[in-house]
Design a protein around this motif. Structure first.
Motif, mmCIF file in Angstrom:
data_model
loop_
_atom_site.group_PDB
_atom_site.id
_atom_site.type_symbol
_atom_site.label_atom_id
_atom_site.label_comp_id
_atom_site.label_asym_id
_atom_site.label_seq_id
_atom_site.Cartn_x
_atom_site.Cartn_y
_atom_site.Cartn_z
ATOM 1 N N ASP A 21 0.830 -1.201 0.000
ATOM 2 C CA ASP A 21 0.000 0.000 0.000
ATOM 3 C C ASP A 21 0.872 1.261 0.000
ATOM 4 N N THR A 22 1.915 1.256 0.809
ATOM 5 C CA THR A 22 2.822 2.401 0.873
ATOM 6 C C THR A 22 3.477 2.634 -0.483
ATOM 7 N N ARG A 23 3.973 1.585 -1.098
ATOM 8 C CA ARG A 23 4.640 1.709 -2.409
ATOM 9 C C ARG A 23 3.649 2.188 -3.468
ATOM 10 N N ALA A 24 2.449 1.638 -3.466
ATOM 11 C CA ALA A 24 1.442 2.032 -4.458
ATOM 12 C C ALA A 24 1.078 3.504 -4.310
ATOM 13 N N THR A 25 0.870 3.956 -3.082
ATOM 14 C CA THR A 25 0.504 5.361 -2.889
ATOM 15 C C THR A 25 1.674 6.289 -3.194
ATOM 16 N N GLU A 26 2.909 5.832 -2.957
ATOM 17 C CA GLU A 26 4.080 6.633 -3.345
ATOM 18 C C GLU A 26 4.140 6.800 -4.860
ATOM 19 N N ASP A 29 1.415 9.179 -5.900
ATOM 20 C CA ASP A 29 1.800 10.549 -5.552
ATOM 21 C C ASP A 29 2.807 11.093 -6.564
ATOM 22 N N ARG A 30 3.733 10.266 -6.971
ATOM 23 C CA ARG A 30 4.787 10.691 -7.906
ATOM 24 C C ARG A 30 4.234 10.961 -9.309
ATOM 25 N N TRP A 31 3.337 10.118 -9.777
ATOM 26 C CA TRP A 31 2.917 10.172 -11.178
ATOM 27 C C TRP A 31 1.536 10.766 -11.422
ATOM 28 N N SER A 32 0.734 10.991 -10.404
ATOM 29 C CA SER A 32 -0.643 11.429 -10.626
ATOM 30 C C SER A 32 -0.740 12.788 -11.306
ATOM 31 N N ILE A 33 -0.012 13.776 -10.844
ATOM 32 C CA ILE A 33 -0.113 15.113 -11.436
ATOM 33 C C ILE A 33 0.464 15.139 -12.857
ATOM 34 N N PRO A 34 1.666 14.574 -13.086
ATOM 35 C CA PRO A 34 2.141 14.550 -14.473
ATOM 36 C C PRO A 34 1.182 13.796 -15.415
ATOM 37 N N MET A 35 0.610 12.697 -14.929
ATOM 38 C CA MET A 35 -0.339 11.927 -15.749
ATOM 39 C C MET A 35 -1.604 12.734 -16.013
ATOM 40 N N LEU A 36 -2.107 13.395 -14.994
ATOM 41 C CA LEU A 36 -3.303 14.221 -15.138
ATOM 42 C C LEU A 36 -3.052 15.358 -16.126
#
Length: 155
Positions: A21-26, A29-36
């Motif tokens: 869960d920690t790795r997935a949320t990291e 967090d890292r890729w959500s804004i660039p992807m969006l």
């Protein structure tokens, strides 16, 4: 299996889940804004490019909404505007300009709701036509733009 063994196994599973869960949320967090940002940019470039090419399914709706301007002039200009929004969103120093252009353009996207309600609604005020759904999806685009804009000071 003893109670102690079961408890140890349960603790191990919880720890493994927590690590995943920690790795997935990291990663999110890292890729959500660039992807969006990239997704919204692609949509604007793609949909915008169709307008000057004369193959946009939205061209008639735009022409009927902005009836005071010749569609053969306005629709391609709108398409170029939309492509510019997308390009600005892809190039970090231009994101603020892209967001300004996006929010100005969004005002126009909701004009059919006021000017052409019979085209937007099958049953007023909740039954949307396909055109109405096309317009309503812009609420998600506005939300995405707000999220992207909200991160600009962090960069």
């Amino acid at each position: 299996m003893t109670e102690e063994t079961q408890s140890t196994a349960l603790t191990t599973y919880r720890e493994q889940f927590a690590a995943i869960d920690t790795r997935a949320t990291e990663l999110m967090d890292r890729w959500s804004i660039p992807m969006l940002r990239g997704s919204v940019a692609i949509i604007f470039i793609w949909f915008g490019a169709l307008k000057p090419l004369g193959i946009s399914p939205a061209a008639e709706l735009v022409a009927n909404t902005v009836y005071w301007m010749p569609p053969e002039i306005f629709v391609p200009i709108l398409g170029v505007w939309e492509v510019a929004i997308g390009i600005c969103l892809l190039y970090r120093p231009l994101i603020r300009i892209g967001l300004l252009l996006l929010f100005l353009q969004m005002v126009g996207t909701f004009l059919p709701v006021v000017l052409l309600p019979d085209v937007v609604f099958a049953t007023f005020p909740y039954g949307l036509t396909l055109e109405g759904q096309y317009i309503a999806k812009n609420l998600v685009v506005i939300g995405a733009a707000l999220v992207v804009g909200g991160t600009l000071r962090e960069q």
